[in-house]
Each structure stands twice: as structure tokens, then as C-alpha cells.
Design an enzyme around this catalytic site. Structure first.
Site, mmCIF file in Angstrom:
data_model
loop_
_atom_site.group_PDB
_atom_site.id
_atom_site.type_symbol
_atom_site.label_atom_id
_atom_site.label_comp_id
_atom_site.label_asym_id
_atom_site.label_seq_id
_atom_site.Cartn_x
_atom_site.Cartn_y
_atom_site.Cartn_z
ATOM 1 N N SER A 124 0.846 -1.282 0.003
ATOM 2 C CA SER A 124 -0.079 -0.068 -0.084
ATOM 3 C C SER A 124 0.976 1.251 0.084
ATOM 4 O O SER A 124 0.454 2.439 -0.439
ATOM 5 C CB SER A 124 -1.022 0.003 1.074
ATOM 6 O OG SER A 124 -0.349 -0.156 2.364
ATOM 7 N N ASP B 126 -5.712 5.990 14.168
ATOM 8 C CA ASP B 126 -4.487 6.772 13.661
ATOM 9 C C ASP B 126 -3.889 5.786 12.796
ATOM 10 O O ASP B 126 -3.395 4.493 13.068
ATOM 11 C CB ASP B 126 -3.564 6.966 15.089
ATOM 12 C CG ASP B 126 -3.745 8.052 15.758
ATOM 13 O OD1 ASP B 126 -4.752 8.983 15.573
ATOM 14 O OD2 ASP B 126 -3.276 8.154 16.920
ATOM 15 N N HIS C 26 0.709 5.458 6.365
ATOM 16 C CA HIS C 26 0.523 5.923 5.276
ATOM 17 C C HIS C 26 0.675 7.368 5.330
ATOM 18 O O HIS C 26 0.920 7.923 6.229
ATOM 19 C CB HIS C 26 -0.730 5.388 4.703
ATOM 20 C CG HIS C 26 -1.004 3.740 4.494
ATOM 21 N ND1 HIS C 26 -1.533 3.209 5.356
ATOM 22 C CD2 HIS C 26 -0.530 3.037 3.644
ATOM 23 C CE1 HIS C 26 -1.577 1.783 5.141
ATOM 24 N NE2 HIS C 26 -1.025 1.734 4.087
#
Length: 354
Positions: A108, A328, A332
Site C-alpha cells: 500500500s 491513527d 501511510h
């Protein structure tokens, strides 16, 4: 089925052995200036695009849309210590890449990088016709007026996870998706984020190296072995005359505030970068492994060494403004935001390589 348990001395052996290799493929741009060492400068001309105008941002990264009210994190420009880097020029890049296919391969954090590039290119050519598609692990966007294809292939470990009778096996010596990667002219690889996963979030049940299968092993050793497998794949399959290869580097998190003098803090509520002159946190071990594996390779791979400059950006994460679970997220990055600088450095590297 043989099960084994890795011992700490093996980790030391892997790191030391890899560090003995000689770097013979460092590009000229790196010799002139280390573009990855510098500091963040407040610049009112940033950000490089309006996130509200970009159709490619997933809600995970769309911080302004999901409630972030402070905007100073958008205003920082990376300034290397000993040189200047060009401002990102999406129009120029679209022309340079005409007829080419660019692919991000990784987790990701690669998705973060990929969507940033899409937004930067869209901002440069907002009226360009685009088409989007998804097939399995491959996401594709085509800027049709420029014949430029930008892709993201999801691969958390670069090596394979295979379902077998005993369960899901992470195979550190196997890469089956390479034929898909070879359809690209520019490849940007990444893996790091998923190697520490455990419990129900771990997507494999066993790990295999050679013929040895274990319930688990030292994760840094496993990471190193997977990267060696990837490096051998690149050396055996990439033609430098037709394909440029980059490694994205290791993106840090900011879950531990002791790195900036707040032992009980996370990235939540942070609004300013850390000054480079006062930063003393160590570099992740994974970064050392990556650099040593790249030194072993016969084919040229350019390391986008984003770790240090990203370590300074405790302010640039979505935190609770992530559009998914509103807890939180200090791993990323917001878009617009820090990954735009990764792409600025990619652009600078491409100017040095062409």
C-alpha cells in the site's frame, strides 16, 4: 515437511555477507549530489495539485476530505543540502513517457506512490482523456492523449504466497508474477510494510526457503532472502535497453513519539516536520538490507532512498483522517503530501538516467 527455527547468528551473517558487495551501478546523478539528504523548507507555492480535483485518490489518503483542517503539511518542499532538484513537471514527463508503460509493484505504500503520480500527471493535463481498469492484482490508468499507461500491481512481499494442503505458504524463492511485470518500461518496486505482521493480520501460515518450511523465522532474514530472490529475477529478466528499474525505498512510520522527543505520542496532531539537524533516530534495518542487496546486482536499479526525508515528516500522515476506520494511521501518507516529493525525486532521477 521440515520445520526449523532461525537463530540470531544467521541474521548477522546475512547482513555482513551482503555488505561485502561492491556498488558498480550507482547513477551519475547520485555522484553529483545526494538528493536524499537535506531538509524541509516551507514554500507557499505548494502543494503541486488540489486533492479535491484529483479523481484517483482513495479515501485512505484523502485527508482534507475526511476532516483534516490544518494545511501546513502541504506547504513543505524538499531541499537537498548541496544542490537543487527540478520542480515536478508532469507535462514534460508525459511527453518523455509517450508510448510507455509504468508499473508500481508492491504494497500500500506503492499504492500511495502510484496515486500521487496519477494526481501529478492529471494536474498537468486535466483535460486529457483517461481510462481505468482492474484485472486481478493489476490496476491500470491510461492517459489516452499521451499514450501513457500507469499501473499498480499489488504484491505485499514481491515473492509468492501459495495455498497448499498445509495452509498458505510464503515462498521466499518464488516469483510467479514476473511475466506481468515485464510488460512495463519503467518498474518501481517496493516491499517492507508487511514483513512485521503477526497474528490474524499475517497473510501466510508457513514460510519456505529452499526445501525448509517453518511456522515462522526471523523476519529480517526472511526479508533479505526475498529481496535476493527478487534481485536475481531482475538480473535474469530485465533488459536495461528497454526497461528502467527503481526501488522505492523503505517508508517509515511515526507510531513512536520518542523519535521526536514525545515518548507517549504518535503522529496524531503533528503539524510540522522534524528538523534534520536535530534528528537522531536510527535508520530502519530494512533500509540497510535493501542497499546491500542492490549492491550485489549486476543490473542497474536506482534506489529512491526516501527513508530519511520521510522520517522527518511526522506531520504528513492521515492519522484519524483516513476515511476508513478513523483510527491513527501513522504509516501511510496524505495526498496531496509527502509521496509527491517521492515522485519529484523519481522525476529528477529520470532526468539523470535519460
Amino acid at each position: 515437511m521440515k520445520r526449523n527455527k532461525e537463530s540470531p547468528p544467521l541474521l548477522s551473517f546475512v547482513i555482513v555477507a551482503l555488505s561485502l558487495a561492491y556498488c558498480s551501478q550507482c547513477p551519475a546523478v547520485a555522484a553529483r549530489c545526494n538528493i536524499f539528504r537535506g531538509d524541509w523548507i516551507y514554500d507557499e507555492s505548494y502543494p503541486l495539485y488540489d486533492s479535491a480535483s484529483c479523481p484517483f485518490i482513495r479515501k485512505e489518503f484523502d485527508c482534507l476530505k475526511y476532516g483534516r483542517t490544518d494545511t501546513s503539511y502541504l506547504k513543505y518542499r524538499w531541499q537537498p543540502d548541496s544542490c537543487d532538484i527540478p520542480r515536478f513537471d508532469g507535462g514534460d514527463l508525459l511527453k518523455r513517457w509517450k508510448g510507455k508503460r509504468i508499473m508500481f509493484v508492491g504494497d500500500s505504500l506503492s499504492l500511495n506512490h502510484y496515486e500521487s503520480l496519477l494526481c501529478l500527471l492529471h494536474a498537468a493535463a486535466p483535460n486529457s482523456r483517461t481510462s481505468s481498469s482492474q484485472s486481478g492484482e493489476l490496476n491500470t490508468v491510461v492517459f489516452q492523449d499521451y499514450d501513457v499507461t500507469v499501473m499498480y500491481y499489488t504484491s505485499h512481499y514481491l515473492v509468492d504466497i501459495v495455498s497448499e494442503p498445509i495452509g498458505r505458504v510464503l515462498k521466499l524463492d518464488s516469483i510467479q508474477a514476473g511475466h506481468i511485470w515485464l510488460t512495463a518500461n519503467v518498474l518501481i518496486f517496493n516491499t517492507a510494510h508487511w514483513w512485521s505482521r503477526s497474528g490474524p493480520t499475517r497473510p501466510w501460515d508457513y514460510v519456505q526457503h529452499d526445501k525448509s518450511i517453518a511456522k515462522d523465522m526471523d523476519r529480517t532474514v526472511a526479508f533479505a532472502r526475498a529481496l535476493v530472490t527478487w534481485s536475481k529475477w531482475v538480473d535474469a529478466n530485465i533488459d536495461p535497453a528497454t526497461t528502467q528499474v527503481f526501488y522505492q525505498g523503505v517508508s517509515p512510520d511515526h507510531n513512536h513519539g520518542e523519535e521526536w522527543g514525545k515518548p507517549h505520542a504518535t503522529c496524531a496532531g503533528e503539524t510540522q516536520p522534524i528538523k534534520a539537524s536535530g534528528f537522531t533516530a536510527p535508520s530502519p534495518t530494512q533500509r540497510t538490507v535493501v542497499k546491500n542487496v542492490l549492491r550485489m546486482m549486476s543490473k542497474r536499479v536506482y534506489l529512491l532512498d526516501i527513508t530519511f526525508l520521510s522520517q522527518l515528516r511526522k506531520d504528513a500522515h492521515p492519522s484519524k483522517h483516513n476515511g476508513i476506520h478513523f483510527r491513527d494511521d501513522c504509516s501511510h501518507w496524505c495526498l496531496a503530501g509527502l509521496p509527491d516529493t517521492w515522485n519529484q525525486l523519481l522525476y529528477a532521477a529520470l532526468l539523470g538516467l535519460t
